[in-house]
Design an enzyme around this catalytic site. Structure first.
Site, mmCIF file in Angstrom:
data_model
loop_
_atom_site.group_PDB
_atom_site.id
_atom_site.type_symbol
_atom_site.label_atom_id
_atom_site.label_comp_id
_atom_site.label_asym_id
_atom_site.label_seq_id
_atom_site.Cartn_x
_atom_site.Cartn_y
_atom_site.Cartn_z
ATOM 1 N N GLU A 1 -12.218 -2.298 12.435
ATOM 2 C CA GLU A 1 -12.200 -1.521 11.199
ATOM 3 C C GLU A 1 -13.364 -1.870 10.272
ATOM 4 O OE1 GLU A 1 -8.559 -1.815 9.018
ATOM 5 O OE2 GLU A 1 -9.317 -0.683 7.300
ATOM 6 N N GLU B 1 0.817 -1.208 0.000
ATOM 7 C CA GLU B 1 0.000 0.000 0.000
ATOM 8 C C GLU B 1 0.856 1.265 0.000
ATOM 9 O OE1 GLU B 1 -2.618 -0.734 3.353
ATOM 10 O OE2 GLU B 1 -3.945 -1.926 2.109
ATOM 11 N N ASP C 1 -8.559 -8.727 4.076
ATOM 12 C CA ASP C 1 -8.214 -7.703 5.070
ATOM 13 C C ASP C 1 -9.274 -7.608 6.162
ATOM 14 O OD1 ASP C 1 -6.838 -5.700 6.332
ATOM 15 O OD2 ASP C 1 -7.482 -4.115 4.973
#
Lengths: 655, 655
Positions: free
Chosen positions: A370, A263, A342
């Site tokens: 998240e 990323e 993820d």
């Protein structure tokens, strides 16, 4: 409690001791342990605080036959009440002391104690995604309590934090975000050494090692070199000098966590080097100091073209790391996310876990919610972690579960363990939602003892935290235990994941990531949805050992809760329940929303039974959860109704 | 040019004068005008700069028979070459001077000039959305040149800016964002008066009035009052004192722009008052100083439930303001966006324009390309503005176009005009994309003279800016003229709008606003798309006068480029071209993408014909535009293909 600036979580002795005004006397003796040792002192101090109202003698006894960090606690009523805490090292003694406290506050008789426990995992770690400016990446509980305005803060809260961590068996903490930028790059410079040493000392008092996330590009950013190529002599030499300086200043430092080539982070790929080249170079440099390099396997192409159906982000970890198995040096450990994507609410287990056999490996999970509700929605994650740990990889005939692999039992690797992205912040209650602390507590307990059930952990936490009447305790335990499936029902169905608001990751956006560069697609059209990851699709299913590979490859044998992860399925596909896929989507979403409302309703019974502040805070979170669940339910159902044109059999309102 | 910190846009005399090294002599005389007047001085100075290489006498002659701000320029070769600039006021004289300059640099013989022009609109305004921290809301050309770090900056660039504005006839500038927050609330305090006075003086030199955006909640935020209720005596009294202070310090201030009760801004609704109550109160307070209140009509429910198909954001402006027609005081003017939504690439004309008859009204457009390509994609907007101005509202038998209404011709209102959200920033070239300056130039020219054609304006700007050979001038003019339709083709079809990335508003996200609170839906399902705004739907079409109301109400008579704005249409609906709706979506998107590539290809011919910096900058923008167009084309086509399951007749690749 309201006078304090933070709560005591599950170690809130004071409020309980107030209810019992007796004065007691605890006598402590030592056999083989040094009373002056910092960890032993912490253990003693904690016992004195927690047991001040009872009469008890406690002996700390060295027993070299016990495993590293293991303990045995044995109580007796031999004239006086007494407990012997045996261990082969100080950490074991500290964990034994916390076992005594836990036993006491969960209502077990101390004189009848007879518990021996060795930690399931050598490394039991927290990963903070705290930035030095005080923000927390994916933090849902306020700002960092480590950093304010690029300075490190050390105060009583730091000590309490270390106590909480030790009480559940955590022995390593990475204190800064894996995305190492700005001031965080300076953590390995004189700018921060003094404060880091203080922090490291507090951690050491509780048997915890301090770790730092490392910027792989430090030779460029700090050293002014042109490159950070791990095979470049100048780079290696720079790192040698740097690490000598770091360890001269921070001799207790456990090592470093590295997110490279991920990323947008720099890494060895820039120079045509492998991940092993990068990790080994750093590991060799810090080996003389006993340090380790924890290398994340979260490496994938994050600029995928959504039109490209051949590239599969799910494959990336295995594709990048499997061939290097055996090449990593023995003070490198790979940190592998539980799933190939993820931290979605449902993913298959990463095929790297056990796919690697000659490499130190460690499981990474995320209790920071998240993708699982931002600590607004209730989502007790220990049942998910139990599934992960119990997954049979078939990497060998026996001892083949993920728990076996990461504990080092499976292959006898030198290092192993579990890490989680932590869910704390500087909120009064540490975790935003009071009930989210169950994940904080639970992760530690589970990492220490992977045999514990999700229910046992939940019950411990509820009892330590709220001390409720039995029926309400049962109720809260059940609320926790069912919460992950509730969340799953009203969000993305059958393992497909995502469908979440981009960037923020709270609330629905079915197409939010569908045409993006992130490799996260559902491929829904008028006829069906799901990603073909079979041997006719991306081939991801073939990354598993048999019989898992075949099981996942066939939609008839694929576990239904992962059906859409592995297969593109028509809406009229019949599930084992007899529901069509489209009807299942409608039903599960209406159910999930109804269950969220049920949770909110159930919580009303806790008024007056928990502190008002707790009741109000959690009530507000449930109110937000219900709104969120409604939004997910209606958006997902409307999206698929509008696309499929198949009506709900039950005629409910879809927009 | 490269030595400067900013370009001279269409007033770049210096580079052109260098090509002609002759020395000339310009003689200036005055008949009825005061040579010392600040505006006359600016006019003279500009003429001396622009005509320094020719021999000419110029007379400024006062002619009271000419309209306010009008001019006449008449050239002759009576022995010497001479030009007489007649006007009844200084602004007219200044505009006459710029006409002479424009004529010279577009290649007209000055001695043959015979032009008389009166401005079409009394108010011709720029609205800056600049924030005091230097950022610009919806700014695509760098940061503010008015503000740096909460201080007002005044320098040579400020003067150049005023020159550019005057050169195209702008006479009013609002220098701060309509969303008045933080330091901007302090603009009406001593903190900023000194700098504002300086700025106001520079503007005054060029016949421009300074305006400020006002925070309706100032009585609370600055005055410490409990309320900002416009009918509260304490509030009125506070405003009286405040405005006395403001006008004592800024006597030339034109007045204030107010965004109230909109997108979270405070307003009279909070106190159960009408928009007229709010506007009139402020207007009365500043009437003694000759100030005006410009009140925005962008009021709608921005927390709509997407499930709610009865509420229609498009209706809101008319619903809130129409009934109050006649109640506004005569120094209030309503500023009405061109369409009922928000600056989409294609919208119907707001029914408030001409729907109001007894109220001062002003058209608001946006040359900042918020939804029209961020000054990356080429989108010359003057053709759109021409359509708006030419729209027959049928508000009366004659003089019923939007141009008639806002000019005050239609109803003899006291005030009228045009305003635009400006597209400038502190970029070297002012507008990010060099070609976006065509909109800056064009808006001013059109606001001054609504009869000018989009092509005439484009040609003027191209000639003044680049001085190309004829074939390339033609080519660039054609590129500009077609660019809006190209952009429309590859973005959202047939007037439905949106389908854009939330927040950023660049690039596609077909469902990005579909389940949001913003009232911006396309309602696409398996069978069709579009919003039913007929008498059977939200009734919006009925807000127009006849025959427009009937025309829009019937999908057979509704202009096809607005079909989906007014109707929910099945994919197999036959358009006049014979294409089905779905085939039209596919075709137009492939076409739009192809046209974007064609634009990029055409621009290559300009290498060496425009300065290299211009060529490179615009080339880069076209490269980004092509990528954007491809993304829009593929996402929109894929979205509708996946939803409708109707294949492209031409078998092109859809994903």
């Amino acid at each position: 409690m309201a006078d304090n600036k933070w709560t005591q979580l599950w170690l809130d002795y004071e409020s309980k001791l107030q209810q019992n005004e007796e004065e007691g006397e605890v006598g402590i003796s030592f056999d083989g342990f040094d009373a002056e040792n910092r960890v032993i002192q912490s253990a003693v101090e904690e016992l004195m605080r927690a047991l001040s109202d009872i009469n008890l003698t406690i002996e700390f006894k060295k027993d070299e036959t016990l495993a590293k960090e293991a303990f045995s606690v044995v109580g007796s009523l031999d004239g006086d009440a007494n407990v012997v805490i045996s261990a082969s090292d100080e950490n074991g003694a500290l964990y034994g002391a916390f076992q005594v406290i836990r036993s006491r506050y969960t209502g077990q008789g101390l004189t009848k104690l007879n518990i021996t426990k060795a930690p399931s995992n050598p490394l039991r770690m927290m990963n903070h995604w705290d930035n030095l400016d005080g923000s927390i990446e994916r933090g849902y509980s306020g700002n960092s309590f480590f950093y304010v305005n690029n300075e490190i803060e050390i105060n009583d809260r730091t000590v309490d934090y270390a106590r909480f961590m030790a009480s559940v068996g955590i022995n390593g903490i990475v204190i800064n975000n894996v995305n190492v930028k700005q001031a965080a790059s300076d953590l390995i410079t004189t700018r921060y050494f003094d404060k880091l040493r203080l922090l490291s000392d507090i951690f050491a008092d509780y048997g915890i090692k301090l770790y730092l996330s490392l910027n792989f590009a430090s030779p460029i950013e700090l050293g002014g070199l042109e490159v950070c190529d791990p095979l470049d002599d100048g780079v290696i030499s720079w790192w040698k000098d740097k690490m000598k300086e770091v360890y001269d200043n921070l001799p207790n430092l456990g090592g470093f966590l590295v997110k490279a080539d991920s990323e947008g982070r720099p890494g060895p790929f820039t120079y045509g080097r492998t991940q092993a080249d990068g990790a080994n170079m750093l590991a060799d440099v810090i080996a003389p100091y006993g340090g380790i390099i924890i290398w994340r396997c979260f490496v994938y192409n994050c600029t995928q073209d959504w039109r490209d159906t051949k590239t599969d982000r799910a494959r990336a970890g295995y594709d990048y790391f499997k061939d290097l198995d055996g090449q990593y040096h023995d003070n490198v450990i790979l940190q592998i996310k539980n799933g190939p994507m993820d931290f979605q609410i449902r993913e298959p287990i990463s095929p790297l876990l056990g796919g690697l056999t000659k490499t130190n490996q460690m499981l990474e999970v995320q209790i920071a919610q998240e993708y699982t509700g931002h600590q607004i929605d209730l989502c007790y994650l220990i049942p998910m972690f139990k599934e992960i740990l119990g997954f049979k990889t078939y990497c060998q005939e026996e001892n083949d579960t993920v728990a076996d692999v990461i504990s080092t039992r499976a292959f006898g690797n030198k290092l192993g363990g579990m890490a989680t992205v932590i869910n704390t912040g500087n909120d009064y209650n540490w975790t935003g939602n009071y009930l989210a602390a169950a994940n904080l507590y639970g992760f530690g307990r589970l990492a220490f003892d992977t045999e514990l059930s999700a229910e046992v952990i939940a019950r411990e936490w509820v009892r330590l935290s709220f001390n409720l009447e039995k029926d309400l305790e049962d109720k809260l335990v059940q609320m926790l235990l069912g919460s992950r499936e509730t969340y799953e029902k009203y969000t993305s169905p059958l393992g497909i994941g995502w469908m979440v608001t981009p960037q923020g990751h709270y609330g629905p956006s079915v197409d939010g990531y569908e045409y993006s560069r992130w490799g996260t697609y559902h491929r829904a059209d008028h006829f069906g949805l799901g990603v073909d990851r079979t041997d006719k699709g991306t081939g991801y299913a073939q990354q598993y050992y048999q019989p898992n590979a075949d099981m996942y490859n066939d939609p008839k044998t694929c576990p239904e809760n992962l059906l859409l992860f592995f297969h593109h399925i028509p809406y009229d596909w019949k599930l084992k329940s007899g529901q069509t896929l489209i009807q299942y989507i409608y039903d599960s979403h209406f159910e999930g929303y109804a269950e969220a409302k049920e949770l909110q309703k159930s919580w009303k019974e806790f008024e007056g039974k928990v502190p008002q502040e707790v009741f109000d805070c959690v009530s507000h979170r449930f109110e937000m959860q219900v709104a969120n669940a409604r939004e997910w339910c209606d958006q997902v159902n409307s999206y698929f109704y509008r696309k499929s044109a198949v009506a709900d059999e039950k005629g409910r309102e879809i927009f």
